[in-house]
Design an enzyme around this catalytic site. Sequence first.
Site, short mmCIF file in Angstrom:
data_model
loop_
_atom_site.label_atom_id
_atom_site.label_comp_id
_atom_site.label_asym_id
_atom_site.label_seq_id
_atom_site.Cartn_x
_atom_site.Cartn_y
_atom_site.Cartn_z
N GLY A 291 0.80 -1.21 0.00
CA GLY A 291 0.00 0.00 0.00
C GLY A 291 0.83 1.27 0.00
O GLY A 291 1.77 1.42 -0.77
N SER A 292 0.54 2.18 0.90
CA SER A 292 0.98 3.57 0.83
C SER A 292 2.48 3.76 1.01
O SER A 292 3.11 3.13 1.87
CB SER A 292 0.24 4.39 1.88
OG SER A 292 0.70 5.72 1.86
#
Length: 589
Positions: free
Chosen positions: A63-64
Amino acid sequence: MPRSVGGRSLIDGSAQGALLFADTGLSFWGGVDPSSGEVIDRHHPLSGQRVAGRVLAIPGSRGSCTGSSVMMELISNGHAPAALVLAEADEILSLGVLVAQHFFDRSLPVLCIGQEAFDTLRGVAWARLDGAALGLYSQAPTDDWQPQPGVGQPEPFDDGFALDSRDHELLAGSHGKAAQVAMQIVLRMARLQGARELVDITQAHIDGCIYTGPASLRFAEQLVQWGARVRVPTTLNAISVDQRRWRALGIDPALGEPASALGDAYTAMGARASFTCAPYLLDSAPALGEQVVWAESNAVVYANSVLGARTLKYPDYLDICIALTGRAPLIGCHLQEQRRAQLLIDVPALKELDDSFYPLLGYHVGTRCGSRIPLISGLQQLRPSLDDLKAFGAAFATTSAAPMFHIAGVTPEALNPAHSSDSPEMLPRVSISLQDLYASWMELNSARDTQVRLVSLGNPHFSLTEFARLAELCRGLRRHPDVVLAITCGRAVLEQARAAGHVAVLEAFGATLITDTCWCMLGEPVIPVGVRSLMTNSGKYAHYAPGLVGRSVHFASLGTCVDSACSGATSARPPAWLATCAAEGAEHV
C-alpha cells in the site's frame, strides 16, 4: 533450547521482545496509528494489536508510500516496534528508520530472513535480534542480555559505487547541508536496494508533505533551515487539510496549523503547490520512458503502468532527498528488464459492467500479486478509459506491493503482450472468477445498514472527465437534505471543471468541493460526527476508511452513489453483473 535464524541486516542493531507475527503485508500508513502504534487496518489479521516494544514479523509492507513517515513518527514518539523481521527487503519501512537515524538519532534493527525462514516464525513467543542473527524462544529468556540499538554512522561512499563529480560535490557539502544529508540518505538506500550507480531524474512528486505527526513537520522544517532547494521540477501530493479553507471546514487548529505549515515548508523548498494525489492529471505529467521520482502509491502505479514513465514506489522522504539531489538509484522499474511481467492473470469475459468493476478488479488483483508485476488478460475488448485505469491502479496499489501492472492490449508496454514479458506463456497463471470478485465485493462492503448520510468521491482526486460525468448524473437533481456529498480534487482540475460549467451544476445539486487534501486524510467534522457508515466509489477508500475514520463502507458505482445521495438510502445489493454470485451466496447462508 532456542533456535537461530540468519538473515541480511538491512538496518544494524540489536533488540528483543515478544514476537508479533502475521503472514500478510501491512501498510503502516492507514494500517498503523502513528500516535499509538495500534494496527488499525480492519482487514488485517493484526487489527487491534499494538506494535510498540514488540518484534514485528511481517512479509513486508504494502500500500501507501507514507508508511515510511509513520515508521519515523513511531520511532520519534516511542511507539515503534523493538525490531522488524521481514521476509523480503522493504524499502518503505527501512527508509523510515534511516531518516529517524539521520534526523532524530534513533533507530531500530531491521532484518530480512527470506520467505522460507519467515514461514517458520508462526507460533514463536519471543525473538532476539543481534546484527544478522535472529534467536527464537518459546518464552522470554531470563538472562541479563541487553540490546544495543544501532545508530546510523557516516559511511564511505567511494568503495566501488559509481559516483560522478556532482555526486562528490553533494556529499562534500558544496551545495549546502540539506543536499549533503539528502545525498547520504539516497546512497544508503541505493546500497540497501542493491544499486551500484545513480540516474538523473527529470521531475519529482513528493508524498512526504502529508502530516503524520510532529516528526514529519520537524523533518521538513529542518531541511528548510539547512537551505533546501529542489533541483528538478517538483509537485506536491495532497496534504492533510484544504490549505485555503480548513478553518471554514471546522478543522481543529491542532491539525490545521501544522498540516498547513508542512505544505508551506515544501513550497519553501521550491516545490509547486499542486497538492494533488493525481499528478498525472497535471500538465506536467511525464512522457513514455521518462525517468522520474514519484511517491504516493496510486501515482507511482499510474506513472509506470499507464504513462510508461519510470519510477520506483518511492517512500516518503526519499522522494524529497532525490528531488534535492536530482539523482536516484538505478534499480527496479528504472530499468527495462525490471519492468517485465512476473504473473499472468486471466479475467473472465463479462458484459454490461458498471464503473465499480475496475476498482473492484484492481483490489482483488492486488491481493493475488504480492510484489509481483502482473500481466492482466481479458480486458482488451472492454477498452477501459483513463478514469477506469486510475480507479483500477489506486485499488491495486492498496493491496499490492508491486510498482506497476500491465494490461494486455491496453497499457503502453503491453500493447503487444509479448513485449511485457520474455515468455508470457511461461508465467505463473492465475484465473479470476466472478465468485472471486464477489468475495472482494463483500470485503469492501463492510456496512450492514442501508442508511446513507455521507457520499465520498475523489480518492484519488477527481479528473475533469469524472466531473463531467458526475455533473451529468446530478443535473436537475438535489441531494437529500440529510446527506453530504463531498468531492476531493486538485486545484488545477477544480478550475478546469469550473470553467467547463460542471461546478455550477454540482453546487446546485448541493455538493461540497474540497481541494488540497484527500479522503485518506479527512475526518470529523467533514465526516459528520453522527455518521455511522459512508458510501464511496473508491476501492482504495473502501479499504482504508474503517481503520482511518471508524466508519463502515458501502462501495458502489458512481451512479449508485448519486442515487443514494438523493434518497438517503441504498439497497446494498451488488451490481447486476455480480447478481448471480450474490444469489448463489444467499442460497448457502
